[in-house]
Design a protein around this motif. Sequence first.
Motif, short mmCIF file in Angstrom:
data_model
loop_
_atom_site.label_atom_id
_atom_site.label_comp_id
_atom_site.label_asym_id
_atom_site.label_seq_id
_atom_site.Cartn_x
_atom_site.Cartn_y
_atom_site.Cartn_z
N ALA A 53 1.29 -1.44 0.06
CA ALA A 53 0.18 -0.04 -0.41
C ALA A 53 0.83 1.07 0.04
O ALA A 53 0.85 2.01 -0.90
N ALA A 54 1.97 1.30 0.55
CA ALA A 54 2.58 1.88 0.90
C ALA A 54 3.17 2.58 -0.50
O ALA A 54 3.67 3.52 -1.07
N ALA A 55 3.49 1.30 -1.43
CA ALA A 55 4.73 1.72 -2.72
C ALA A 55 3.83 1.59 -3.33
O ALA A 55 3.82 3.29 -4.53
N ALA A 56 2.33 1.91 -3.57
CA ALA A 56 0.91 2.44 -4.17
C ALA A 56 1.40 3.17 -4.25
O ALA A 56 0.84 4.87 -4.88
N GLU A 57 1.01 4.09 -2.99
CA GLU A 57 1.05 5.40 -2.97
C GLU A 57 2.31 6.35 -2.95
O GLU A 57 1.88 7.24 -3.44
N ALA A 58 3.60 6.12 -3.27
CA ALA A 58 4.63 6.75 -3.34
C ALA A 58 5.15 6.25 -5.07
O ALA A 58 5.21 7.79 -5.38
N ALA A 59 4.55 5.79 -5.51
CA ALA A 59 4.13 5.77 -6.74
C ALA A 59 3.12 7.06 -7.37
O ALA A 59 3.15 7.42 -8.26
N ALA A 60 2.33 6.27 -7.00
CA ALA A 60 1.13 7.85 -7.43
C ALA A 60 1.29 8.90 -7.55
O ALA A 60 1.17 9.76 -7.75
N ARG A 61 1.85 9.05 -5.89
CA ARG A 61 2.24 10.98 -5.89
C ARG A 61 3.02 11.42 -7.09
O ARG A 61 3.45 12.33 -6.43
N LEU A 62 4.41 10.72 -7.20
CA LEU A 62 5.53 10.83 -8.28
C LEU A 62 4.71 10.86 -9.42
O LEU A 62 5.87 10.75 -10.48
N GLY A 63 3.90 9.62 -9.60
CA GLY A 63 3.30 10.10 -11.25
C GLY A 63 3.94 9.05 -11.63
O GLY A 63 4.08 8.99 -13.13
N LEU A 64 3.97 7.68 -10.99
CA LEU A 64 4.75 6.36 -11.94
C LEU A 64 3.34 5.22 -11.66
O LEU A 64 4.14 4.36 -12.19
N GLY A 65 2.23 5.63 -10.83
CA GLY A 65 1.72 4.18 -10.87
C GLY A 65 1.30 3.55 -12.15
O GLY A 65 0.80 2.28 -12.04
N ASP A 66 0.98 4.31 -12.89
CA ASP A 66 1.05 3.82 -14.40
C ASP A 66 1.70 2.48 -15.16
O ASP A 66 1.81 1.58 -15.56
N ARG A 67 3.41 2.43 -14.43
CA ARG A 67 4.44 1.95 -14.81
C ARG A 67 4.59 0.63 -13.62
O ARG A 67 5.52 -0.26 -14.34
#
Length: 248
Positions: free
Chosen positions: A74-88
């Motif tokens: 969950a923390a990884a998903a949140e960090a990726a979304a915050r950095l604009g990386l969630g789609d990758r």
Amino acid sequence: MHRQLISHLAHADHPIAAPVSEANLIRLLTRAKLPSGARVLDLGCGEGAWLTRALDLYPEATADGVDISEEGLAAAAEAAARLGLGDRLRLHQTPADAFASAEPYELVLCVGATHAFGTLAETLDAVRRHLRPGGLALIGEGFWEGEPSKKLHDLLGTGPDDYADLAGTVARARDAGYATIYAHTSTRDEWDEYEWSWTGTLTRWALDHPGPDGDEAMAAADSHRDMWLNGYRDGLGFVTLLLRRTDQ
């Protein structure tokens, strides 16, 4: 409190779940020199620190992260979304040794999570199943700084062959079909920063949450700190090896 939750809480101030600084993490990933469109896999990704940095460094890359920790993912998903990386980034809650993918990867990471497979050799065998021919592995593993004492073995629950010295660790990777093309040996400062963060962050959480959970967290912090200060500090090293497959 389960082990994964304790680990998640303890890593809040040091999300790189290994004694490796941010600068050295970036340096290791940069040395990988991944091609455009590379696929990256992290077996035991925790909170995704390595993957988010890799995706930031390589804008055409995609990644998969595998872990059993619901809190870490969950923390990884949140960090990726915050950095604009969630789609990758794709995240998978499954044991590292059970993960399967139809497509191979240019880079497979397992930093500080080789226990999920057993020995270093078993980890490298598992990693090979996910790698393209000539692909790279980034493996973080402990090694003995000197001859370990019986007290150290007893504290860690290890046997004499669980780890090798630094030269022996590189030799084990070679014998498993990998050439070492770069490495970083964690410094005393990196170890201390990691351990003081792990134990201190968990202690702070315990003090802020009085009650059974706080008591359990405090006991875990005290036990870990004692094992470190009175056991493996200066006895156990940590090396992150950048390896390339040679058995192809």
